[in-house]
Design an enzyme around this catalytic site. Structure first.
Site, PDB file in Angstrom:
ATOM      1  N   HIS A  18       0.839  -1.206   0.000  1.00 38.20           N
ATOM      2  CA  HIS A  18       0.000   0.000   0.000  1.00 38.20           C
ATOM      3  C   HIS A  18       0.877   1.260   0.000  1.00 38.20           C
ATOM      4  O   HIS A  18       0.607   2.221  -0.722  1.00 38.20           O
ATOM      5  CB  HIS A  18      -0.885   0.051   1.256  1.00 38.20           C
ATOM      6  CG  HIS A  18      -1.908  -1.042   1.355  1.00 38.20           C
ATOM      7  ND1 HIS A  18      -2.050  -1.829   2.475  1.00 38.20           N
ATOM      8  CD2 HIS A  18      -2.847  -1.475   0.483  1.00 38.20           C
ATOM      9  CE1 HIS A  18      -3.038  -2.692   2.293  1.00 38.20           C
ATOM     10  NE2 HIS A  18      -3.533  -2.512   1.087  1.00 38.20           N
ATOM     11  N   LYS A  42     -18.068  -6.655   7.116  1.00 39.54           N
ATOM     12  CA  LYS A  42     -16.816  -7.371   6.873  1.00 39.54           C
ATOM     13  C   LYS A  42     -16.031  -7.411   8.182  1.00 39.54           C
ATOM     14  O   LYS A  42     -15.774  -6.364   8.782  1.00 39.54           O
ATOM     15  CB  LYS A  42     -16.030  -6.611   5.791  1.00 39.54           C
ATOM     16  CG  LYS A  42     -14.890  -7.408   5.190  1.00 39.54           C
ATOM     17  CD  LYS A  42     -14.344  -6.696   3.971  1.00 39.54           C
ATOM     18  CE  LYS A  42     -13.001  -7.244   3.566  1.00 39.54           C
ATOM     19  NZ  LYS A  42     -12.416  -6.528   2.429  1.00 39.54           N
ATOM     20  N   ARG A  90      -2.276  -6.375  -8.495  1.00 40.34           N
ATOM     21  CA  ARG A  90      -1.066  -7.174  -8.276  1.00 40.34           C
ATOM     22  C   ARG A  90      -0.962  -8.223  -9.373  1.00 40.34           C
ATOM     23  O   ARG A  90      -0.146  -8.130 -10.260  1.00 40.34           O
ATOM     24  CB  ARG A  90      -1.115  -7.819  -6.883  1.00 40.34           C
ATOM     25  CG  ARG A  90      -1.004  -6.807  -5.764  1.00 40.34           C
ATOM     26  CD  ARG A  90      -1.527  -7.342  -4.479  1.00 40.34           C
ATOM     27  NE  ARG A  90      -2.933  -7.713  -4.599  1.00 40.34           N
ATOM     28  CZ  ARG A  90      -3.728  -8.026  -3.599  1.00 40.34           C
ATOM     29  NH1 ARG A  90      -3.254  -8.068  -2.382  1.00 40.34           N
ATOM     30  NH2 ARG A  90      -4.991  -8.320  -3.789  1.00 40.34           N
ATOM     31  N   SER A 128      -2.972  -7.826   2.801  1.00 37.77           N
ATOM     32  CA  SER A 128      -3.171  -7.732   4.259  1.00 37.77           C
ATOM     33  C   SER A 128      -3.608  -9.085   4.801  1.00 37.77           C
ATOM     34  O   SER A 128      -3.206  -9.500   5.890  1.00 37.77           O
ATOM     35  CB  SER A 128      -4.249  -6.695   4.576  1.00 37.77           C
ATOM     36  OG  SER A 128      -3.884  -5.442   4.083  1.00 37.77           O
TER      37      SER A 128
HETATM   38  O1  PNS Z   1      -9.248  -3.164  -0.320  1.00 32.97           O
HETATM   39  P1  PNS Z   1     -10.633  -3.666  -0.595  1.00 32.97           P
HETATM   40  O2  PNS Z   1     -11.248  -4.233   0.648  1.00 32.97           O
HETATM   41  O3  PNS Z   1     -10.660  -4.626  -1.756  1.00 32.97           O
HETATM   42  O4  PNS Z   1     -11.498  -2.370  -1.012  1.00 32.97           O
HETATM   43  C1  PNS Z   1     -12.766  -2.497  -1.558  1.00 32.97           C
HETATM   44  C2  PNS Z   1     -13.461  -1.116  -1.664  1.00 32.97           C
HETATM   45  C3  PNS Z   1     -13.481  -0.421  -0.318  1.00 32.97           C
HETATM   46  C4  PNS Z   1     -12.725  -0.253  -2.645  1.00 32.97           C
HETATM   47  C5  PNS Z   1     -14.898  -1.379  -2.181  1.00 32.97           C
HETATM   48  O5  PNS Z   1     -15.499  -2.382  -1.419  1.00 32.97           O
HETATM   49  C6  PNS Z   1     -15.768  -0.134  -2.156  1.00 32.97           C
HETATM   50  O6  PNS Z   1     -15.557   0.797  -2.880  1.00 32.97           O
HETATM   51  N1  PNS Z   1     -16.788  -0.139  -1.268  1.00 32.97           N
HETATM   52  C7  PNS Z   1     -17.666   0.987  -1.071  1.00 32.97           C
HETATM   53  C8  PNS Z   1     -19.093   0.665  -1.481  1.00 32.97           C
HETATM   54  C9  PNS Z   1     -19.258   0.854  -2.976  1.00 32.97           C
HETATM   55  O7  PNS Z   1     -19.060   1.919  -3.512  1.00 32.97           O
HETATM   56  N2  PNS Z   1     -19.639  -0.241  -3.631  1.00 32.97           N
HETATM   57  C10 PNS Z   1     -19.805  -0.271  -5.070  1.00 32.97           C
HETATM   58  C11 PNS Z   1     -18.492  -0.615  -5.743  1.00 32.97           C
HETATM   59  S1  PNS Z   1     -18.700  -0.821  -7.447  1.00 32.97           S
END
Ligand code: PNS
Length: 172
Positions: A18, A42, A90, A128
């Site tokens: 990150h 989560k 990645r 993570s």
């Molecule tokens: O690091 P992660 O956990 O893969 O991040 C995922 C994240 C936070 C980017 C994604 O879950 C997100 O944007 N959630 C917010 C809700 C949202 O906007 N959902 C629609 C996504 S298309």
């Protein structure tokens, strides 16, 4: 006008992968907001406040803000007047999920661009989730997370009484 990007994620906890991406993003934007999703559904190891605190400790740059958000990412981006969402890719396996999210986000808010960035190669397998798994089973995560994060992991697993014997002996 400031060129502002959101770097969203769970950051549970922040890894050197990150941090590598943040270093790359600050070269492209005036301001990068590292935004932690508050997601009660989560299960996370660290609370959002603990994750914010760790990020603040390891990213002491005025150009990078640390924040948390609820709800839709694109709404948060709109509220912050960000023009881009940064996501790290990645391996090829990340791409399908990231593509879906990027296209859905574009549909919801066409003015915000998703930018996929590649971390440095040594971090291309790093997550993570793997860091937590390896650490909780007594493996070395040296060089994969900042020292302060390793310390917080130790404290966290100790508080949960989940430190494996191998690591407990190391400490003695
Ligand atoms: O690091 P992660 O956990 O893969 O991040 C995922 C994240 C936070 C980017 C994604 O879950 C997100 O944007 N959630 C917010 C809700 C949202 O906007 N959902 C629609 C996504 S298309």
């Amino acid at each position: 006008m400031k060129r502002r990007a959101i770097y969203p994620g769970s950051f549970d906890p922040v890894t050197n992968g990150h941090l590598d991406l943040i270093d790359r993003a600050v070269k492209l934007f005036d301001e990068v907001i590292v935004a932690i999703l508050r997601n009660p559904s989560k299960s996370a190891l660290f609370t959002v406040e603990e994750r914010i605190e760790m990020l603040r400790a390891v990213v002491p740059r005025p150009q990078v803000k640390i924040d948390a958000f609820d709800g839709l990412l694109v709404e948060y981006a709109r509220e912050k007047r960000a023009t881009a969402i940064i996501r790290g890719i990645r391996a090829v396996s990340d791409y399908e999920y990231e593509l879906q999210m990027a296209l859905m986000n574009r549909r919801l808010h066409p003015e915000v661009e998703t930018i996929f960035m590649l971390p440095a190669e040594p971090y291309s397998y790093l997550s993570s989730k793997l860091v937590k798994e390896v650490f909780s089973l007594g493996g070395s995560i040296a060089g994969l997370v900042p020292e302060v994060v390793e310390q917080r992991l130790l404290e966290k697993y100790k508080s949960l009484n989940q430190i494996p014997q191998a690591r407990t002996n190391d400490d003695d």
